[in-house]
Design a protein around this motif. Structure first.
Motif, PDB file in Angstrom:
ATOM      1  N   ILE A  21     -38.323  90.011 -55.767  1.00  0.00           N
ATOM      2  CA  ILE A  21     -39.467  89.290 -56.346  1.00  0.00           C
ATOM      3  C   ILE A  21     -40.687  90.197 -56.452  1.00  0.00           C
ATOM      4  CG2 ILE A  21     -41.077  87.372 -56.011  1.00  0.00           C
ATOM      5  CD1 ILE A  21     -38.733  85.898 -54.610  1.00  0.00           C
ATOM      6  N   SER A  22     -40.959  90.963 -55.409  1.00  0.00           N
ATOM      7  CA  SER A  22     -42.096  91.884 -55.429  1.00  0.00           C
ATOM      8  C   SER A  22     -41.937  92.925 -56.535  1.00  0.00           C
ATOM      9  CB  SER A  22     -42.225  92.568 -54.063  1.00  0.00           C
ATOM     10  OG  SER A  22     -43.224  93.563 -54.086  1.00  0.00           O
ATOM     11  N   MET A  25     -42.360  91.219 -59.974  1.00  0.00           N
ATOM     12  CA  MET A  25     -43.692  90.682 -60.221  1.00  0.00           C
ATOM     13  C   MET A  25     -44.734  91.782 -60.455  1.00  0.00           C
ATOM     14  SD  MET A  25     -43.815  87.445 -60.457  1.00  0.00           S
ATOM     15  CE  MET A  25     -45.614  87.360 -60.432  1.00  0.00           C
ATOM     16  N   GLY A  64     -43.969  88.001 -53.370  1.00  0.00           N
ATOM     17  CA  GLY A  64     -42.621  88.271 -52.869  1.00  0.00           C
ATOM     18  C   GLY A  64     -42.446  87.796 -51.440  1.00  0.00           C
ATOM     19  N   VAL A  67     -42.749  83.657 -51.220  1.00  0.00           N
ATOM     20  CA  VAL A  67     -41.573  82.944 -51.743  1.00  0.00           C
ATOM     21  C   VAL A  67     -40.402  83.080 -50.772  1.00  0.00           C
ATOM     22  CG1 VAL A  67     -39.852  82.904 -53.587  1.00  0.00           C
ATOM     23  CG2 VAL A  67     -42.274  83.131 -54.160  1.00  0.00           C
ATOM     24  N   SER A  68     -40.192  84.279 -50.263  1.00  0.00           N
ATOM     25  CA  SER A  68     -39.097  84.519 -49.325  1.00  0.00           C
ATOM     26  C   SER A  68     -39.252  83.697 -48.051  1.00  0.00           C
ATOM     27  CB  SER A  68     -39.021  86.013 -48.979  1.00  0.00           C
ATOM     28  OG  SER A  68     -37.995  86.267 -48.052  1.00  0.00           O
TER      29      SER A  68
END
Length: 385
Positions: A21-22, A25, A64, A67-68
């Motif tokens: 995600i990081s 993004m 990131g 969300v995790s």
């Protein structure tokens, strides 16, 4: 102690989710940074880059991480973790605004105190730690009514300490990742599931942003990222280290966060000694000194990575060692000292000697072969060409 396979699976998923995600993004946040004008323009000697580079990359790290943790962390009935995450949201909002338009230092300081008070008033406090005086009959220092002020001081100090070392491409991000990895290892060894998952998410978020942040950096994480990383490391060190390792709680967090603590402490001492405000920006941080000694950015960052990793290893040794842990701790610090002395400082000494020898040769050359009139014209002309 055997590791829980289920915990390892959750930790791996948390790390991987945050990393992906990081990483994905960061380009989105980069575009957003250009649109809102969050761009770092080199305008003084402290900055190492020569072209404008977008900051605000910490927003990708935060997304990131969050969300995790929200998906894989058990936060529904965990008021203390909820308070930490709420405080981190305040820190990130402050950082985003500061990266877009510079805010007064006092305002930032007040907001950071407010963010630190949220977990401190919800049970995330340093209640006691081991007495560093080995000759004292008292094993612990119980803080009592000072626990909340001391906790707030710790959180705000570490938040700013990580921000202050954010001076080279990938430095603060990498050092934070190493510190978080150390906490992750200790949490796994102690089967602290909550701390392990949060630290895994932080490591993954840092690693996901790393390709954009390493020299030559395509994006900076800005105050958004540096203060967020410092805040999470500070609060989670209380959850996972001060609480569960009371016997050695004085040493372990200071080792894991040793590099930013050392740099910030000596920066404050240096500025006060020169009659300046402790918050006055200068070019005397440890990474600046390494650059001035002749190392390039990659070498300086790698050197500080090694030192941070050695301190992290020392912390792991302290938490896992038996009666010989003090000896192992001392040996690890000796290794750090040897690495610093034999790799960094001889380079500085050799360069100084080389400069002195060249100066003496120049003086000898001008004295023996150059008439006095020409000798007065010599300095400057050929060197600049």
């Amino acid at each position: 102690m055997p590791l829980d396979n289920q915990l390892i699976a959750y930790v791996a998923l948390a790390l991987l989710a945050a990393l992906v995600i990081s990483f994905l993004m960061t380009p989105v946040v980069r575009t957003f940074a250009y649109k809102v004008g969050a761009v770092d323009i080199p305008k003084d000697a402290r900055r190492m880059h020569r072209v404008p580079i977008p900051r605000l990359g910490g927003l990708a790290i935060f997304i990131g991480f969050m969300v995790s943790v929200l998906i894989l962390g058990n936060i529904r009935n965990n008021g203390q973790l909820q308070s930490i995450l709420l405080g981190s949201v305040i820190i990130v909002v402050l950082g985003v605004v500061d990266d877009i338009m510079a805010l007064p230092a006092m305002l930032k300081f007040v907001v950071q105190i407010a963010a630190a008070l949220i977990p401190a008033l919800n049970g995330v406090v340093i209640q006691a730690f081991s007495n560093p005086n080995i000759f004292s009959s008292s094993l612990y220092w119980v803080l009592g009514p000072l626990s909340i002020p001391f906790t707030v001081l710790w959180i705000v100090a570490i938040t700013n300490a990580v921000n202050l070392i954010d001076g080279l491409d990938g430095l603060a991000n990498g050092v934070s990742a190493i510190s978080a990895t150390t906490m992750l290892v200790i949490a796994l060894l102690a089967s602290e599931a909550e701390v392990a998952i949060v630290m895994a998410a932080l490591v993954g978020a840092c690693v996901g942003f790393m390709p954009y942040n390493l020299n030559p950096a395509k994006m900076f994480m800005g105050d958004t990222g540096a203060t967020f990383l410092g805040y999470i490391l500070a609060t989670m060190s209380i959850q996972g280290l001060f609480k569960f390792y009371a016997v050695i709680s004085f040493a372990v967090p200071f080792l894991i966060l040793g590099l930013p603590i050392f740099d910030t402490t000596f920066a404050f001492i240096r500025r006060i000694a020169h009659g300046q405000s402790p918050m006055h920006a200068d070019r005397g941080h440890i990474h600046h000194r390494l650059i001035d000694m002749g190392l390039n950015q990659k070498q300086a960052v790698a050197t500080l990575y090694v030192i941070s990793a050695m301190l992290g290893l020392s912390a792991v040794v302290l938490t896992t060692g038996g009666e010989q842990k003090a000896m192992l701790f001392f040996a690890a610090l000796c290794i750090v000292a040897v690495v610093a002395a034999r790799v960094v400082f001889p380079k500085e000494i050799r360069e100084e000697l080389h400069d002195e020898i060249e100066e003496l040769r120049e003086l000898g050359h001008h004295g023996e072969h150059t008439p006095p009139e020409e000798g007065k014209k010599a300095p400057g002309g050929d060197k600049e060409s």
